[in-house]
Write an enzyme that holds these catalytic residues in place. Structure first.
Site, PDB file in Angstrom:
ATOM      1  N   ALA A  26      -6.159 -46.731  50.712  1.00 21.59           N
ATOM      2  CA  ALA A  26      -6.182 -48.148  50.346  1.00 21.59           C
ATOM      3  C   ALA A  26      -4.793 -48.644  49.993  1.00 21.59           C
ATOM      4  O   ALA A  26      -4.362 -49.724  50.443  1.00 21.59           O
ATOM      5  CB  ALA A  26      -7.143 -48.363  49.179  1.00 21.59           C
ATOM      6  N   TYR A  27      -4.074 -47.869  49.205  1.00 24.81           N
ATOM      7  CA  TYR A  27      -2.722 -48.263  48.805  1.00 24.81           C
ATOM      8  C   TYR A  27      -1.801 -48.338  50.019  1.00 24.81           C
ATOM      9  O   TYR A  27      -1.086 -49.328  50.220  1.00 24.81           O
ATOM     10  CB  TYR A  27      -2.178 -47.274  47.782  1.00 24.81           C
ATOM     11  CG  TYR A  27      -0.727 -47.484  47.431  1.00 24.81           C
ATOM     12  CD1 TYR A  27      -0.342 -48.536  46.602  1.00 24.81           C
ATOM     13  CD2 TYR A  27       0.265 -46.632  47.926  1.00 24.81           C
ATOM     14  CE1 TYR A  27       0.993 -48.740  46.283  1.00 24.81           C
ATOM     15  CE2 TYR A  27       1.599 -46.829  47.610  1.00 24.81           C
ATOM     16  CZ  TYR A  27       1.956 -47.876  46.791  1.00 24.81           C
ATOM     17  OH  TYR A  27       3.278 -48.066  46.475  1.00 24.81           O
ATOM     18  N   ALA A  28      -1.803 -47.290  50.836  1.00 21.65           N
ATOM     19  CA  ALA A  28      -0.909 -47.238  51.987  1.00 21.65           C
ATOM     20  C   ALA A  28      -1.225 -48.339  52.990  1.00 21.65           C
ATOM     21  O   ALA A  28      -0.318 -48.956  53.566  1.00 21.65           O
ATOM     22  CB  ALA A  28      -0.991 -45.868  52.652  1.00 21.65           C
TER      23      ALA A  28
END
Length: 228
Positions: A143-145
């Site tokens: 999700a972050y990437a």
């Protein structure tokens, strides 16, 4: 020549260092943050607390206040954002929505609001915070990437959009940043290779300088630890 600089996420560990770096150069700095109040210690020339950077109307009002007080905006540094570690199998879609909101929408919304004042500058600069993890993601970083990859594409697309103007648009891609929060979250980690906030601030200051006038659409890794 002194410039007017806006730093989002300006109350955080990196934002404070970036703001102080520009102030040390003689620039006027407006710090913007979602936090309800500024931290103790040195502040910006203008501090705006409790700002929802995903709210288009709030961003328009914020930009109007900054332009009214300072006369314009020359540099926008988009640091506001967030992080989560969560595997897809054990995670929640809310985390994906939250990461895209915190990392992509905050940058896109305030940049859109500030675009006309920045284009009116003799040498406008927009500098985003991407992530090395968005080049090759690892377990739990989906999700972050993915959201930071969105910041990378925003940077490239806006640089192309503004190619005929005096504005440059770039992003720095840090690896793990040496902050108190990261040290607390990873107490057993070897921090010697973590990137110091000042090193990132120096890279941002360079991209905002006249020396970097020919650089736009770049995604620049900032990954080395140490002080030298």
């Amino acid at each position: 020549m002194a410039r007017n600089v806006v730093v989002t996420g300006g109350f955080g560990a990196l934002g404070r260092v970036v703001a102080d770096t520009f102030k040390a150069q003689g620039d006027t700095v407006a710090r913007v943050d979602f936090a309800p109040s500024a931290p103790d210690g040195s502040g910006g020339d203008l501090d705006f607390a409790g700002v929802d950077l995903t709210d288009g109307e709030a961003c328009q009002q914020l930009v109007a206040k900054i332009v009214d007080k300072l006369g314009g905006i020359d540099v926008l540094v988009n640091i506001a954002g967030g992080f989560t570690w969560e595997t897809l199998g054990d995670g929640h879609m809310d985390s994906w929505r939250r990461m895209f909101t915190m990392n992509v929408m905050t940058a896109a919304t305030i940049t859109q609001a500030a675009l006309e004042p920045i284009k009116a500058s003799a040498a406008g600069r927009i500098i985003n915070i991407g992530a090395g993890a968005a080049i090759k993601a690892d377990t739990g970083m989906g999700a972050y990437a993915a959201s930071k990859a969105g910041v990378h594409r925003l940077t490239e697309a806006l640089a192309a959009e503004l190619a005929g103007s005096s504005v440059t648009v770039n992003a720095v891609l840090p690896s793990i940043i040496d902050t108190p929060t990261n040290r607390a979250d990873m107490p057993d980690a070897d921090v010697s290779e973590w990137v110091k906030p000042q090193a990132i601030a120096d890279a941002i200051a360079f991209l905002a300088s006249s020396e970097a006038r020919a650089i736009s659409g770049a995604l620049i890794p900032v990954t080395r630890g140490g002080e030298g």
